[in-house]
Structure formats: C-alpha cells, structure tokens
Design a protein around this motif. Structure first.
Motif, PDB file in Angstrom:
ATOM      1  N   GLU A   4       1.002  -1.100  -0.183  1.00  0.00           N
ATOM      2  CA  GLU A   4      -0.061  -0.014   0.155  1.00  0.00           C
ATOM      3  C   GLU A   4       0.827   1.053  -0.060  1.00  0.00           C
ATOM      4  O   GLU A   4       1.863   1.403   0.784  1.00  0.00           O
ATOM      5  N   GLU A  63      -6.266  12.972  -8.748  1.00  0.00           N
ATOM      6  CA  GLU A  63      -6.802  11.831  -8.532  1.00  0.00           C
ATOM      7  C   GLU A  63      -8.110  11.481  -9.150  1.00  0.00           C
ATOM      8  O   GLU A  63      -8.880  12.500  -9.113  1.00  0.00           O
ATOM      9  N   GLU A  68     -13.260   5.538  -8.922  1.00  0.00           N
ATOM     10  CA  GLU A  68     -12.612   4.495  -8.335  1.00  0.00           C
ATOM     11  C   GLU A  68     -13.315   3.164  -8.198  1.00  0.00           C
ATOM     12  O   GLU A  68     -14.808   3.262  -8.562  1.00  0.00           O
ATOM     13  N   TRP A  72      -9.494  -3.983 -11.253  1.00  0.00           N
ATOM     14  CA  TRP A  72      -8.987  -3.280 -12.327  1.00  0.00           C
ATOM     15  C   TRP A  72      -9.328  -4.240 -13.570  1.00  0.00           C
ATOM     16  O   TRP A  72      -9.408  -5.383 -13.353  1.00  0.00           O
ATOM     17  N   ASN A  99      -4.455   2.427 -10.419  1.00  0.00           N
ATOM     18  CA  ASN A  99      -4.369   3.262  -9.376  1.00  0.00           C
ATOM     19  C   ASN A  99      -5.297   4.681 -10.288  1.00  0.00           C
ATOM     20  O   ASN A  99      -4.764   4.905 -11.486  1.00  0.00           O
ATOM     21  N   ILE A 101      -5.069   7.628 -10.804  1.00  0.00           N
ATOM     22  CA  ILE A 101      -4.277   8.720 -10.902  1.00  0.00           C
ATOM     23  C   ILE A 101      -4.341   9.407 -12.463  1.00  0.00           C
ATOM     24  O   ILE A 101      -3.890   8.759 -13.505  1.00  0.00           O
TER      25      ILE A 101
END
Length: 233
Positions: A4, A63, A68, A72, A99, A101
């Motif tokens: 993490e 972000e 979210e 994935w 992620n 991002i």
C-alpha cells in the motif's frame, strides 16, 4: 499482496465543470478554460511555490476521485475508437486504472497570494472536474518534456476531430462574455459518448453553473437551450 502507498491530497482544483459529462478528454484542448488550484490548509505555505511563476506550464498529478473501482481490467474501451474497441489500459489515458491517477499539462497564468487561502494558482486548459484532488504539481520542462517527433499511436486517427457549433444569439447572451469562447470550444470537442449518434437525441451538460442543451446533426452541434441557475430550479 501489493504494498500500500499512502498519498496526500495537497490541493483541489476549482473549474466550470460540476460533473464529468462535457469535460475535454485531454488537457490543453481548450486553452480558454480557466481554473484555480487552491492548496489544502497544511500546504498553504508561500515557500512551497517560490519560483513557480517563472514557468509557463505545469504538470498536475491528480486523483480520479469519481472513478474509483474495486478491481481493475487489463483492457478498456477508448471513447474515440467508438467505445467498442478494446485496448490495453496502459496504452490509453482511461480513468479506469489500477491506480486512479491522472496527469494533465496546464498553462500557468498567475500566482495569487490570497489572505485566507494562501498561494492560489490561476491556470488555463485543465481537463478536471470541480473539486478534483491534486496529488502533486511539477513544472513542465520544454527541453525534456517536449518531443515533436513522438508517435501518437491510435490517437493519430482521431486527434483533429471536432464539430461546428451553432449557438443562437438569444442563448449566447446568457453566457458571460469571458466564458463564451471556452463554451464553444468545449462543445466543438463533442461531449457525447462516442457510441451515441442519434440526431434526434437531446443532450445536456453543466458548465459554469448553466445547463447547456444541444443536438448534433450532420456534423454540427446545435445548442437548443441554455438555462441559468435561477431557471433550473
């Protein structure tokens, strides 16, 4: 198990887009779009932006807070390929990533030292929704970040795509003068999902507190209504 990594939200961006629909699919496509970056209280230190005004452009690392997912997928459907062709997630800039991002290059217009908010960055050309968390800010360096000879992959087939835009004068008068050109450019990028091409369908998007309604027929986007906040209640 993957290790993490804790990231800190250092700032938020404030833009004319209160929802995802209509946001340009890449940064710098609509240079007329104005936004501000306001730092979180722990990072409102003038020293942290010392020297930043000498750069013309910045990288925003941010972000995908509205995208979210629990797991994935190795492939995604890029909108500009019609929404049906799958490509590898790492060959795209899809928001649905391991992620969440994002990376955007924006133009820095000015740095304001606000009495309450601390350093505020005034930028142009951002492709971010209002309130999006910023994870980091880095200067754009032309001598290493610019590669004119670079190959754009499958995006080379779609990068020049745009629509003609028609806005009746009666509706255009409802839009603040300083935001009219930005609205036209945003609409010219065709906000519709790539798989939707029904000339009779009405679409709606939020922009700068207004509701913009439109149809697309024969390559022309026709604005059919613009409602100000007091008209949408």
């Amino acid at each position: 198990m993957a290790e993490e990594l804790k990231l800190r939200r250092i700032a938020r961006i404030y833009s004319d887009f209160l929802e995802k629909f209509g946001i340009p699919r890449q940064s710098s496509l609509v240079e007329e779009l104005k936004s501000t970056v306001v730092f979180e209280p722990d990072y409102r230190d003038e020293n942290a932006v010392k020297g930043i005004e000498s750069y013309s452009h910045l990288w925003l690392i941010w972000e995908f807070s509205e995208n979210e997912r629990g797991k994935w997928s190795p492939t995604v459907r890029p909108p500009r390929l019609g929404g049906n062709t799958r490509m590898g997630v790492f060959a795209t800039r899809s928001p649905f990533r391991p992620n969440p991002i994002g990376l955007s290059c924006v133009r820095l217009e000015s740095v304001e030292i606000h009495p309450d908010k601390g350093p505020v960055l005034h930028i142009a050309g951002a492709d971010l929704m209002d309130g999006t968390p910023i994870l980091d800010i880095k200067p754009y360096l032309p001598y290493v970040d610019s590669h004119p000879e670079a190959c754009g992959g499958f995006t080379e087939l779609t990068k020049e795509y745009s629509l003609d835009v028609e806005i009746p004068a009666l509706f255009l008068e409802k839009v603040p003068k300083e935001k009219r050109e930005a609205l036209k450019k945003v609409l010219s990028q065709d906000p519709r999902p790539a798989y939707q091409n029904d000339p009779g369908r009405n679409y709606g998007m939020s922009f700068a507190g207004m509701e913009i309604h439109f149809q697309v027929r024969d390559g022309v986007l026709h604005v059919t209504e613009i409602l100000n906040p007091d008209e949408t209640v």
